[in-house]
Design a protein around this motif. Structure first.
Motif, PDB file in Angstrom:
ATOM      1  N   ILE A 296      -5.698 -66.762   5.980  1.00  0.00           N
ATOM      2  CA  ILE A 296      -6.403 -67.736   6.797  1.00  0.00           C
ATOM      3  C   ILE A 296      -6.878 -68.872   5.895  1.00  0.00           C
ATOM      4  N   VAL A 297      -6.508 -70.102   6.252  1.00  0.00           N
ATOM      5  CA  VAL A 297      -6.905 -71.290   5.502  1.00  0.00           C
ATOM      6  C   VAL A 297      -7.793 -72.134   6.407  1.00  0.00           C
ATOM      7  N   ALA A 298      -9.032 -72.372   5.971  1.00  0.00           N
ATOM      8  CA  ALA A 298      -9.989 -73.119   6.788  1.00  0.00           C
ATOM      9  C   ALA A 298     -10.556 -74.271   5.972  1.00  0.00           C
ATOM     10  N   ASP A 299     -10.389 -75.493   6.457  1.00  0.00           N
ATOM     11  CA  ASP A 299     -11.001 -76.660   5.837  1.00  0.00           C
ATOM     12  C   ASP A 299     -12.300 -76.954   6.579  1.00  0.00           C
ATOM     13  N   VAL A 300     -13.436 -76.794   5.899  1.00  0.00           N
ATOM     14  CA  VAL A 300     -14.734 -76.801   6.548  1.00  0.00           C
ATOM     15  C   VAL A 300     -15.684 -77.775   5.860  1.00  0.00           C
ATOM     16  N   ALA A 301     -16.710 -78.198   6.580  1.00  0.00           N
ATOM     17  CA  ALA A 301     -17.844 -78.911   5.986  1.00  0.00           C
ATOM     18  C   ALA A 301     -18.908 -77.871   5.689  1.00  0.00           C
ATOM     19  N   ALA A 302     -19.252 -77.673   4.413  1.00  0.00           N
ATOM     20  CA  ALA A 302     -20.159 -76.593   4.045  1.00  0.00           C
ATOM     21  C   ALA A 302     -21.107 -77.030   2.940  1.00  0.00           C
ATOM     22  N   ALA A 303     -22.232 -76.314   2.870  1.00  0.00           N
ATOM     23  CA  ALA A 303     -23.238 -76.547   1.833  1.00  0.00           C
ATOM     24  C   ALA A 303     -23.936 -75.222   1.544  1.00  0.00           C
ATOM     25  N   GLU A 304     -24.771 -75.232   0.512  1.00  0.00           N
ATOM     26  CA  GLU A 304     -25.499 -74.019   0.119  1.00  0.00           C
ATOM     27  C   GLU A 304     -26.801 -73.828   0.892  1.00  0.00           C
ATOM     28  N   GLY A 305     -27.140 -74.773   1.737  1.00  0.00           N
ATOM     29  CA  GLY A 305     -28.348 -74.676   2.548  1.00  0.00           C
ATOM     30  C   GLY A 305     -28.322 -75.742   3.615  1.00  0.00           C
ATOM     31  N   THR A 306     -29.441 -75.914   4.327  1.00  0.00           N
ATOM     32  CA  THR A 306     -29.486 -76.904   5.398  1.00  0.00           C
ATOM     33  C   THR A 306     -30.836 -77.601   5.444  1.00  0.00           C
ATOM     34  N   ALA A 307     -30.809 -78.872   5.808  1.00  0.00           N
ATOM     35  CA  ALA A 307     -32.035 -79.627   6.050  1.00  0.00           C
ATOM     36  C   ALA A 307     -32.364 -79.702   7.532  1.00  0.00           C
ATOM     37  N   LEU A 308     -31.504 -79.153   8.371  1.00  0.00           N
ATOM     38  CA  LEU A 308     -31.718 -79.248   9.814  1.00  0.00           C
ATOM     39  C   LEU A 308     -32.889 -78.400  10.289  1.00  0.00           C
ATOM     40  N   PHE A 309     -33.137 -77.285   9.592  1.00  0.00           N
ATOM     41  CA  PHE A 309     -34.218 -76.387   9.967  1.00  0.00           C
ATOM     42  C   PHE A 309     -34.958 -75.954   8.700  1.00  0.00           C
ATOM     43  N   THR A 330     -10.227 -69.797   1.835  1.00  0.00           N
ATOM     44  CA  THR A 330      -9.024 -68.992   2.014  1.00  0.00           C
ATOM     45  C   THR A 330      -9.442 -67.523   2.131  1.00  0.00           C
ATOM     46  N   ILE A 331      -9.009 -66.893   3.201  1.00  0.00           N
ATOM     47  CA  ILE A 331      -9.387 -65.512   3.504  1.00  0.00           C
ATOM     48  C   ILE A 331      -8.112 -64.718   3.731  1.00  0.00           C
ATOM     49  N   ASN A 335      -6.624 -57.901   3.224  1.00  0.00           N
ATOM     50  CA  ASN A 335      -7.084 -57.395   1.931  1.00  0.00           C
ATOM     51  C   ASN A 335      -8.605 -57.343   1.927  1.00  0.00           C
ATOM     52  N   PRO A 336      -9.206 -56.185   2.147  1.00  0.00           N
ATOM     53  CA  PRO A 336     -10.668 -56.100   2.230  1.00  0.00           C
ATOM     54  C   PRO A 336     -11.376 -56.441   0.933  1.00  0.00           C
ATOM     55  N   ASP A 337     -10.678 -56.468  -0.192  1.00  0.00           N
ATOM     56  CA  ASP A 337     -11.299 -56.790  -1.478  1.00  0.00           C
ATOM     57  C   ASP A 337     -11.296 -58.286  -1.775  1.00  0.00           C
TER      58      ASP A 337
END
Length: 485
Positions: A296-309, A330-331, A335-337
């Motif tokens: 599984i290949v996912a292109d996402v908008a991500a961060a280590e935290g949030t300012a929204l809450f 990439t998932i 493969n569970p490991d």
């Protein structure tokens, strides 16, 4: 609207300030020349409160849904905007004042609202099975007339979906299906369970599955491929118990890992495998698919935290500390490991990444987004740029509108007859600080840096909102919606 209340929140002032009006504009002024092969409709949804909030701490996600429609054809643009007249909206209109607490907070909701659903329908707007649907994740979708935007009422799919519906269901054009989740189906005080739905091209539910999740979270989106679905449970937790104790109802839990529930697309709750990953905040993805190795290949908008809450202690991080970048997850579902591999594709501050929607769940190479170069807080001050990223190389194609400009979600708009991923245009709404007008801006999708090729001028400020959709006149979704009785 009381101006003293407007000043209490940055999300009720500046480019966010509500207009509180509905307009029909049959022929907008066009700067430049719109391409002859750009023909279709651009929809935008956003939060525009009918009445000022009674709570002191207003939130960007609150406010009544206001849908804008821009009909583009023969080099001309007409515009219409309408409130989504939910039961909440109609009740407050009858009473002449706000009744619900911000985000439906039961502690600050007027008893007159008892028995009425908090449904703002303010987050997204899509077409599927001939219906235009205004969406928020806390309630069923609301059907609108695709031409007039008149509210037709909550759409429950024959009583199958009566609680919650995703703000980001996925329409897979390869199958015609709409795949959906609903979180908090037992209410915010009940067991943490989501509902998973598959709805066919004609709008008939073909699968419903109830899936327990690790904790109550605002599951704003989920990841879908041709054969897999991933349910992201972020460290953002919703707790009525914490609210009753005087803390924030929705809060980031420090050091809590994110958890991803991986299930075959046609699987059951018994098939879900949960994996723990590093804490991440992720509310939006560009696209998701499977590579040649079945990963599984996912292109996402991500961060280590949030300012929204805030966090559970009431502390709130800054936008700069939590700005989101475009990352590739990439998932390997077999493969569970190997739970998740993450790389940063492009490190610009972005909000709403989008693909060519026609290729959702299938491989894509390009992601479009609104981005931020100079503003201190892109959500408050405005995202000031339009960006396309080649996700294979990380190369960027960016146009900066200038400081303190509010740029909305950037949507790929295929030209009529288009077959290629970049064969078309990119469209967004733009408001420049202090301007008495906004613009519907059109780029060549393959050359954002060259600047707009044309824009339609809206003779008033359109408040910043959330998600958009574009449907070309030769899209099967457009034809189904605009030829239905």
């Amino acid at each position: 609207m009381d101006a003293t209340l407007i000043r209490e929140s940055p999300f009720l002032t500046g480019h966010h300030q509500p207009n509180r009006m509905e307009v029909d504009a049959p022929d907008l002024v066009v700067r430049g020349k719109l391409p002859d092969d750009l023909a279709g409709v651009f929809y935008r949804n956003g939060a525009e409160p009918l009445y000022p909030p009674t709570d002191e701490d207003y939130h960007w996600f609150d406010g009544d849904g206001m849908v804008y429609a821009f009909f583009i054809e023969n080099g001309r643009v007409s515009m219409r905007n309408r409130w989504v007249r939910t039961e909440k909206f109609e009740l407050e209109l009858r009473e002449g004042r706000r009744l619900f607490g911000v985000l439906g907070n039961p502690m600050t909701t007027d008893p007159l609202a008892a028995g009425t659903r908090y449904n703002t329908a303010n987050t997204n707007v899509i077409i599927h099975s001939g219906k235009l649907l205004a969406l928020m994740e806390g309630a069923p979708p609301v059907a609108l007339d695709p031409r007039t935007l008149a509210t037709l009422g909550e759409h429950t799919y024959g009583g199958v979906i009566t609680s919650t519906f995703s703000a980001h269901p996925k329409v897979d054009l390869a199958t015609g299906e709409l795949v959906n989740i609903g979180w908090a189906v037992n209410g915010l005080g009940g067991d943490a369970v989501i509902r998973y739905d598959i709805i066919d091209a004609d709008g008939q539910p073909t699968k419903t599955e109830f899936i327990p999740v690790p904790h109550m979270t605002m599951m704003h989106t989920f990841l879908l491929t041709e054969n897999w679905v991933v349910f992201p449970v972020m460290p953002l937790e919703i707790s009525l118990q914490r609210l009753l104790a005087g803390g924030p109802m929705t809060a980031w839990v420090p050091d809590r890992p994110s958890k991803l529930g991986i299930m075959p697309r046609t699987g059951t709750a018994a098939d879900v495998r949960w994996v723990e990953v590093e804490p991440r905040h992720m509310l939006h993805e560009a696209n998701v698919w499977e590579d040649e190795q079945g990963r599984i290949v996912a292109d996402v908008a991500a961060a280590e935290g949030t300012a929204l809450f805030p966090d559970i202690h009431g502390n709130r991080a800054s936008h700069k500390e939590t700005q989101q970048s475009l990352r590739r997850w990439t998932i390997d579902p077999n493969n569970p490991d190997n739970s998740l591999h993450e790389v940063v594709i492009n490190d610009h501050d972005i909000q709403f990444p989008r693909p060519d929607d026609r290729l959702m769940t299938r491989p894509t190479r390009h992601a479009f987004a609104n981005s931020n170069l100079n503003s201190e807080d892109g959500r408050v001050d405005g995202m000031d740029s339009a960006l396309r990223v080649d996700t294979a190389t990380g190369a960027e194609d960016l146009y900066h509108f200038g400081p303190r400009t509010a740029v909305g979600e950037l949507i790929f708009a295929p030209r009529v007859g288009s077959t290629g991923e970049l064969d078309g245009y990119a469209i967004t709404l733009v408001h420049r600080e202090g301007a008495g007008e906004s613009e519907l801006v059109v780029f060549d999708a393959a050359d954002i840096a060259a600047g707009p090729i044309a824009s339609a001028v809206i003779p008033f400020r359109v408040p910043s909102g959330f998600h958009c959709s574009y449907y070309s006149v030769d899209s099967p979704l457009y034809r189904q919606a605009f030829t239905s009785p």
